[in-house]
Design an enzyme around this catalytic site. Structure first.
Site, short mmCIF file in Angstrom:
data_model
loop_
_atom_site.label_atom_id
_atom_site.label_comp_id
_atom_site.label_asym_id
_atom_site.label_seq_id
_atom_site.Cartn_x
_atom_site.Cartn_y
_atom_site.Cartn_z
N ILE A 115 0.83 -1.20 0.00
CA ILE A 115 0.00 0.00 0.00
C ILE A 115 0.87 1.26 0.00
O ILE A 115 1.98 1.26 0.51
CB ILE A 115 -0.99 0.01 1.19
CG1 ILE A 115 -0.26 0.11 2.52
CG2 ILE A 115 -1.88 -1.22 1.16
CD1 ILE A 115 -1.18 0.29 3.71
N CYS A 116 0.35 2.30 -0.59
CA CYS A 116 1.07 3.57 -0.69
C CYS A 116 0.90 4.36 0.61
O CYS A 116 -0.20 4.76 0.96
CB CYS A 116 0.53 4.39 -1.86
SG CYS A 116 1.29 6.01 -2.01
N LEU A 117 2.01 4.57 1.29
CA LEU A 117 1.99 5.35 2.53
C LEU A 117 2.95 6.54 2.45
O LEU A 117 3.19 7.21 3.44
CB LEU A 117 2.39 4.46 3.72
CG LEU A 117 1.46 3.29 4.04
CD1 LEU A 117 2.05 2.42 5.13
CD2 LEU A 117 0.10 3.81 4.46
#
Length: 171
Positions: A115-117
């Protein structure tokens, strides 16, 4: 900015003290102990608030974590596998959380279901390293990501509840 309820919940997660990663053979066991204590406290806090939403377990050396997370949407529970490895530069670098079932279903995800964090969580982690740990990663990284992405994926038909899948297959 985080809402007041989020700030209050996160402020109750214990901060970690030991600045050690998996390569530091002498201090890593102490850091791992602090990680477990922080995660246990966070899970207890979630259960008290009737907000239990994940389970994690680690490899014996604490460098690989796997489990499940779930999100309730319109009274239906959507469950996903979650996994991540502790980077060698931990705790200076946050782990990259992967939700493999959602790989390729949203633009806010990298190859392999990570996931993009980077936009919101990475700067927060950098400011609070080494005090932040895995409980903070779940509370401020994965939790908000699920809250934004899962309803959107459901509305687009990219995520279907398991009961809905069974009905479709039966027809």
């Amino acid at each position: 900015m985080a809402d007041e309820a989020t700030r209050r919940a996160v402020s109750q997660i214990p901060l970690l003290k030991t600045h050690a990663g998996p390569r530091d053979r002498a201090l890593w066991p102490q850091r791992l102990k602090e990680e477990y204590q922080s995660l246990i406290r966070f899970v207890e806090q979630n259960k008290e608030a009737d907000n239990d939403w994940f389970r994690l377990e680690s490899s014996p050396d604490g460098t690989r974590w796997t489990g499940t997370c779930w999100f309730i949407h319109e009274l239906l529970r959507y469950e996903f596998r979650v996994e991540f490895d502790i980077p060698v530069t931990y705790p200076d670098t946050a782990p990259e959380v992967a939700v493999p079932e959602l790989d390729g279903k949203t633009a806010k995800m990298y190859r392999g279901g990570r996931i993009c964090l980077t936009e919101h969580f990475a700067p927060l982690w950098a400011r609070n390293s080494p005090r932040f740990g895995l409980a903070h990663l779940m509370a401020l990284g994965l939790g908000p990501w699920l809250a934004v992405e899962v309803p959107d994926l459901i509305s687009k038909g990219l995520v279907v509840h398991k009961e809905g899948q069974r009905e479709t297959q039966a027809e």
